[in-house]
Write an enzyme that holds these catalytic residues in place. Structure first.
Site, PDB file in Angstrom:
ATOM      1  CD  GLU A 208      -2.830  -1.174  -0.003  1.00 49.37           C
ATOM      2  OE1 GLU A 208      -3.116  -0.094  -0.547  1.00 49.37           O
ATOM      3  OE2 GLU A 208      -3.243  -2.271  -0.421  1.00 49.37           O
TER       4      GLU A 208
ATOM      5  CG  ASP B 286       1.321  -7.167  -6.102  1.00 50.30           C
ATOM      6  OD1 ASP B 286       0.870  -6.711  -5.036  1.00 50.30           O
ATOM      7  OD2 ASP B 286       0.633  -7.812  -6.919  1.00 50.30           O
TER       8      ASP B 286
END
Length: 415
Positions: A278, A359
């Site tokens: 995040e 990611d």
């Protein structure tokens, strides 16, 4: 030049700007996720959990598609026939047919009709969530959340409708230019106020207790060069078992938000891995990118609506004289829904690219592909994801890489 020529030129400029932002700020290339690694990752997942995830998503599918189809049909019936204009006119009649009453009350009634016809599908979804144990809400709590969503939507919708038709009355020739600027400004404003004013309507946020986890998350953000105001815990467990975390806000309102379900389900290393993902959104200014694309896209949509308003057959079919009159609310909403369906797959594709970059960033920041894979597996199992969904369906609607794509990327990164 005529106002129409100016509008065409403006639309062209806006589309070019959208292209520039997309080319320069969206990560079109990413870390590899070979299909062979995807199949190997899929084989390593518990077979019963994979089957349950596929069954859960299959159970949701009829309601999801049914809601989309019925919403589109209702929008087209109201917007492309005089029926919608007559409803708006009738709603405003008790108030003397005032244009503001037609615009706001008539517009909200049109929206409400769409919400009511799709309500059975929303109830279907909640039934499926309860049957599979993902929802922790009873029907009373579900209804309260639904009414809250309607309330927030009604307030925002009333402001937008009143603002739009005020502009069309004040600037009858150039409303598209003023409206485009106002639409872009509204997107910018909502980016800042949503975390502060809207998120608390649906969740209670409390500061995370001082301790090793909070310290490690703050240190992770500092090491990543992402200043955060606070680390908060959202009481997501009162409505779901799903696990998640996110970085909310922009600038002075930015904070790390962790679901209380994630804290209960996952070890601290996996929580840090989720937060590392995040943080990438904040570090890469993905909120800014989304805001720019949203602002430019909203401005372009207003100009496009103006140009469509010159198409007489469309106006005759809707039973209105001008697309800028309140009686055309249903037509405007039909255009918006069709536009949303057309733009949806493009938005999903961009979102998958952005999420794939996050990611990869999580792996770089933590240097721990094993924990990343464990975390992605846990997210899929707890959230009942289909780890290897249908390619076409995922391409149209998937906002994140599939679970096997994320696992394959991590496996390739580790090698």
């Amino acid at each position: 030049m005529s106002t129409r020529v100016w509008a065409v030129a403006t639309l062209g400029v806006l589309l070019v700007l959208i292209g520039i932002v997309a080319i320069t700020r969206v990560p079109w290339s990413g870390a590899p996720a070979p299909r062979s690694e995807q199949l190997a990752a899929l084989a390593g997942l518990p077979a019963d959990a994979v089957a349950k995830g596929k069954a859960f998503n299959a159970a949701l599918r009829p309601g999801s598609y049914g809601s989309m189809v019925i919403g589109l049909v209702v929008a087209l019936v109201l917007g492309l026939t005089p029926f919608g204009a007559r409803i708006v006119e009738a709603v405003g009649r008790p108030l003397g047919g005032h244009w503001l009453a037609q615009a706001v009350l008539g517009g909200l009634v049109i929206v409400l009709i769409g919400e009511v016809v799709s309500l059975p599908f929303a109830a279907w979804r909640h039934t499926v969530l309860k049957r599979y144990g993902l929802s922790t809400q009873d029907w009373g709590a579900w209804l309260v959340d639904l009414l809250k969503a309607y309330g927030v939507g009604a307030v925002l919708g009333a402001l937008v409708l009143a603002g739009f038709f005020t502009i069309t009355r004040l600037f009858p020739q150039w409303w598209w230019a003023v409206g485009a600027g106002a639409a872009a400004a509204l997107v910018l404003v909502l980016t800042f106020v949503f975390p502060v004013l809207v998120e608390p309507v649906f969740n209670k946020f409390t500061p995370m207790e001082d301790g090793a986890l909070r310290d490690s998350l703050v240190q992770l953000a500092e090491r990543d060069g992402v200043p955060v105001k606070d680390v908060l815990v959202a009481d997501a467990s009162r409505r779901t078992r799903a696990v998640n975390a996110y970085v909310s806000g922009y600038g002075a309102t930015r904070r790390i938000v962790v679901y209380d379900t994630l804290l209960r389900e996952a070890p601290e290393a996996e929580v840090r891995s989720v937060v590392a993902h995040e943080l990438s959104h904040a570090r890469s200014n993905d909120v800014l990118t989304g805001t720019l694309l949203g602002a430019l896209g909203s401005a372009a949509a207003v100009v496009l609506v103006y140009l469509l308003g010159a198409w007489e057959p469309l106006l005759r079919r809707a039973g209105v004289d001008s697309i800028a009159e309140p009686r055309a609310v249903a037509l405007l909403m039909a255009i918006a829904i069709v536009g949303g369906l057309v733009a949806g797959p493009v938005q999903a594709y961009v979102s998958r690219k952005v999420e794939a970059r996050s990611d990869a960033h999580a792996l770089e920041l933590t240097g721990d592909p094993e924990t990343f894979q464990a975390m992605m597996t846990r997210l899929a199992m707890v959230n009942l994801a289909d780890p290897d969904p249908n390619r076409v369906e995922h391409g149209l609607f998937g906002s994140h890489p599939s679970t096997v794509e994320r696992l394959a990327m991590a496996r390739a990164w580790a090698k």
